[in-house]
Motif scaffolding. Structure first.
Motif, PDB file in Angstrom:
ATOM      1  N   ALA A   1     -53.362  35.429  58.781  1.00  0.00           N
ATOM      2  CA  ALA A   1     -53.366  35.245  57.941  1.00  0.00           C
ATOM      3  C   ALA A   1     -52.844  36.401  56.746  1.00  0.00           C
ATOM      4  CB  ALA A   1     -54.296  34.184  57.231  1.00  0.00           C
ATOM      5  N   PRO A   2     -52.134  36.907  56.945  1.00  0.00           N
ATOM      6  CA  PRO A   2     -51.837  37.868  56.056  1.00  0.00           C
ATOM      7  C   PRO A   2     -51.926  37.705  54.393  1.00  0.00           C
ATOM      8  CG  PRO A   2     -50.075  38.228  57.447  1.00  0.00           C
ATOM      9  CD  PRO A   2     -51.210  36.562  57.886  1.00  0.00           C
ATOM     10  N   ALA A   3     -52.602  38.399  53.793  1.00  0.00           N
ATOM     11  CA  ALA A   3     -52.922  38.506  52.243  1.00  0.00           C
ATOM     12  C   ALA A   3     -52.166  38.357  51.288  1.00  0.00           C
ATOM     13  CB  ALA A   3     -53.860  39.111  52.147  1.00  0.00           C
ATOM     14  N   TRP A   4     -51.319  39.501  51.906  1.00  0.00           N
ATOM     15  CA  TRP A   4     -49.377  39.813  50.809  1.00  0.00           C
ATOM     16  C   TRP A   4     -48.563  39.910  51.459  1.00  0.00           C
ATOM     17  CZ3 TRP A   4     -51.454  40.219  46.489  1.00  0.00           C
ATOM     18  CH2 TRP A   4     -52.284  40.845  46.295  1.00  0.00           C
ATOM     19  N   ASP A   5     -46.968  39.818  51.721  1.00  0.00           N
ATOM     20  CA  ASP A   5     -45.390  39.463  51.860  1.00  0.00           C
ATOM     21  C   ASP A   5     -45.102  40.444  51.881  1.00  0.00           C
ATOM     22  OD1 ASP A   5     -46.164  36.425  53.407  1.00  0.00           O
ATOM     23  OD2 ASP A   5     -46.516  35.920  51.133  1.00  0.00           O
ATOM     24  N   GLY A   6     -45.131  40.958  50.733  1.00  0.00           N
ATOM     25  CA  GLY A   6     -44.052  42.263  50.621  1.00  0.00           C
ATOM     26  C   GLY A   6     -44.761  43.339  49.208  1.00  0.00           C
TER      27      GLY A   6
ATOM     28  N   LEU B   1     -34.281  54.913  39.636  1.00  0.00           N
ATOM     29  CA  LEU B   1     -33.769  55.693  40.433  1.00  0.00           C
ATOM     30  C   LEU B   1     -33.564  55.495  41.960  1.00  0.00           C
ATOM     31  CD1 LEU B   1     -35.299  59.246  39.181  1.00  0.00           C
ATOM     32  CD2 LEU B   1     -33.325  58.597  38.745  1.00  0.00           C
ATOM     33  N   ALA B   2     -35.328  54.498  42.001  1.00  0.00           N
ATOM     34  CA  ALA B   2     -34.891  53.768  43.661  1.00  0.00           C
ATOM     35  C   ALA B   2     -35.830  53.235  43.249  1.00  0.00           C
ATOM     36  CB  ALA B   2     -35.757  54.693  44.432  1.00  0.00           C
ATOM     37  N   TYR B   3     -34.665  51.841  44.044  1.00  0.00           N
ATOM     38  CA  TYR B   3     -35.648  50.262  44.487  1.00  0.00           C
ATOM     39  C   TYR B   3     -36.098  50.154  45.682  1.00  0.00           C
ATOM     40  CZ  TYR B   3     -36.523  45.531  43.209  1.00  0.00           C
ATOM     41  OH  TYR B   3     -37.044  44.866  43.458  1.00  0.00           O
ATOM     42  N   ARG B   4     -37.185  50.287  46.211  1.00  0.00           N
ATOM     43  CA  ARG B   4     -38.095  49.742  47.698  1.00  0.00           C
ATOM     44  C   ARG B   4     -38.714  48.808  48.268  1.00  0.00           C
ATOM     45  NH1 ARG B   4     -37.838  55.026  46.484  1.00  0.00           N
ATOM     46  NH2 ARG B   4     -40.240  54.807  46.425  1.00  0.00           N
ATOM     47  N   HIS B   5     -38.202  47.590  48.684  1.00  0.00           N
ATOM     48  CA  HIS B   5     -38.847  46.432  49.499  1.00  0.00           C
ATOM     49  C   HIS B   5     -39.282  46.862  51.000  1.00  0.00           C
ATOM     50  CE1 HIS B   5     -39.560  42.486  50.615  1.00  0.00           C
ATOM     51  NE2 HIS B   5     -39.951  41.612  49.661  1.00  0.00           N
ATOM     52  N   GLY B   6     -40.425  46.205  50.533  1.00  0.00           N
ATOM     53  CA  GLY B   6     -40.965  46.241  51.875  1.00  0.00           C
ATOM     54  C   GLY B   6     -41.102  44.915  52.545  1.00  0.00           C
ATOM     55  N   ALA B   7     -40.978  44.427  53.187  1.00  0.00           N
ATOM     56  CA  ALA B   7     -41.470  42.646  54.179  1.00  0.00           C
ATOM     57  C   ALA B   7     -43.265  43.265  54.661  1.00  0.00           C
ATOM     58  CB  ALA B   7     -40.420  41.836  55.018  1.00  0.00           C
ATOM     59  N   VAL B   8     -43.945  42.136  54.795  1.00  0.00           N
ATOM     60  CA  VAL B   8     -44.747  42.420  55.407  1.00  0.00           C
ATOM     61  C   VAL B   8     -44.453  41.896  57.092  1.00  0.00           C
ATOM     62  CG1 VAL B   8     -47.344  41.616  55.173  1.00  0.00           C
ATOM     63  CG2 VAL B   8     -46.822  42.841  53.748  1.00  0.00           C
ATOM     64  N   THR B   9     -45.494  42.771  57.834  1.00  0.00           N
ATOM     65  CA  THR B   9     -44.515  42.160  59.037  1.00  0.00           C
ATOM     66  C   THR B   9     -46.620  42.148  59.641  1.00  0.00           C
ATOM     67  OG1 THR B   9     -44.494  44.483  60.041  1.00  0.00           O
ATOM     68  CG2 THR B   9     -42.585  43.419  59.163  1.00  0.00           C
ATOM     69  N   LYS B  10     -46.931  42.864  59.309  1.00  0.00           N
ATOM     70  CA  LYS B  10     -48.447  42.779  60.317  1.00  0.00           C
ATOM     71  C   LYS B  10     -49.725  43.515  58.704  1.00  0.00           C
ATOM     72  CE  LYS B  10     -51.093  44.562  64.008  1.00  0.00           C
ATOM     73  NZ  LYS B  10     -51.486  44.899  64.553  1.00  0.00           N
ATOM     74  N   ASP B  11     -50.554  42.482  58.911  1.00  0.00           N
ATOM     75  CA  ASP B  11     -51.889  42.760  58.058  1.00  0.00           C
ATOM     76  C   ASP B  11     -53.240  43.215  58.810  1.00  0.00           C
ATOM     77  OD1 ASP B  11     -53.857  43.015  56.457  1.00  0.00           O
ATOM     78  OD2 ASP B  11     -53.436  41.027  55.133  1.00  0.00           O
ATOM     79  N   TYR B  12     -52.780  44.510  57.888  1.00  0.00           N
ATOM     80  CA  TYR B  12     -54.352  44.882  59.627  1.00  0.00           C
ATOM     81  C   TYR B  12     -56.062  44.949  59.276  1.00  0.00           C
ATOM     82  CZ  TYR B  12     -51.251  48.217  62.191  1.00  0.00           C
ATOM     83  OH  TYR B  12     -50.211  49.146  63.186  1.00  0.00           O
ATOM     84  N   ASP B  13     -55.692  44.518  58.100  1.00  0.00           N
ATOM     85  CA  ASP B  13     -57.209  43.555  57.980  1.00  0.00           C
ATOM     86  C   ASP B  13     -57.372  42.028  57.735  1.00  0.00           C
ATOM     87  OD1 ASP B  13     -58.210  46.142  56.612  1.00  0.00           O
ATOM     88  OD2 ASP B  13     -56.860  45.957  54.598  1.00  0.00           O
TER      89      ASP B  13
ATOM     90  N   ALA C   1     -47.428  42.083  46.452  1.00  0.00           N
ATOM     91  CA  ALA C   1     -47.297  40.568  45.957  1.00  0.00           C
ATOM     92  C   ALA C   1     -47.670  39.272  47.035  1.00  0.00           C
ATOM     93  CB  ALA C   1     -45.774  40.013  45.141  1.00  0.00           C
ATOM     94  N   SER C   2     -47.749  38.177  47.356  1.00  0.00           N
ATOM     95  CA  SER C   2     -47.884  37.519  47.729  1.00  0.00           C
ATOM     96  C   SER C   2     -47.383  36.163  47.514  1.00  0.00           C
ATOM     97  CB  SER C   2     -49.755  36.499  48.225  1.00  0.00           C
ATOM     98  OG  SER C   2     -50.094  36.751  46.942  1.00  0.00           O
ATOM     99  N   ARG C   3     -46.316  35.385  48.140  1.00  0.00           N
ATOM    100  CA  ARG C   3     -45.800  34.578  48.100  1.00  0.00           C
ATOM    101  C   ARG C   3     -46.264  33.191  47.204  1.00  0.00           C
ATOM    102  NH1 ARG C   3     -46.788  33.643  53.360  1.00  0.00           N
ATOM    103  NH2 ARG C   3     -47.519  31.699  54.448  1.00  0.00           N
ATOM    104  N   PRO C   4     -45.615  32.058  46.615  1.00  0.00           N
ATOM    105  CA  PRO C   4     -46.455  30.908  46.422  1.00  0.00           C
ATOM    106  C   PRO C   4     -46.552  30.007  47.257  1.00  0.00           C
ATOM    107  CG  PRO C   4     -44.292  31.491  44.643  1.00  0.00           C
ATOM    108  CD  PRO C   4     -44.187  32.696  46.307  1.00  0.00           C
TER     109      PRO C   4
END
Length: 112
Positions: A55-60, A39-51, A9-12
């Motif tokens: 201007a990263p296209a995604w936030d997490g 069973l499991a819930y993981r979240h990752g915040a994007v720190t780098k968008d290689y592509d 996802a990307s932010r508003p």
């Protein structure tokens, strides 16, 4: 076989990356982590968008794991799911949601 829902996802537009991450890990996580059968819930915040490093296209991303498709379907039919998804209505931003059959390639039985 474990089944996961993977969300990218990307932010508003009017939110900062930090605001979006805080919301996702705070109020939204509080609503989602009580889904039946989760069973499991993981979240990752994007720190780098290689592509797109400037201007990263995604936030997490999030990965919600269930025992099987039946457990995932039951979660989707629950009032907890309805409450969790109601938070995202009208937010803006973009998302991709994938349902995956998950295999741990390290050979460990770890859902966490």
């Amino acid at each position: 076989m474990a089944v996961s829902m993977v969300v990218l996802a990307s932010r508003p537009q009017d939110w900062t990356h930090e605001q979006f991450t805080a919301w996702w890990r705070g109020p939204h996580a509080d609503a989602a982590k009580i889904l039946p059968g989760l069973l499991a819930y993981r979240h990752g915040a994007v720190t780098k968008d290689y592509d797109n490093p400037e201007a990263p296209a995604w936030d997490g991303h999030a990965v919600l794991t269930f025992a099987d498709h039946g457990a995932l379907d039951a979660a989707f039919a629950s009032p907890e799911w309805k409450a969790a998804t109601a938070q995202t209505k009208g937010m803006g931003g973009q998302r991709i949601i994938l349902i995956t059959d998950e295999v741990n390639l390290l050979g460990e039985d770890d859902h966490g």
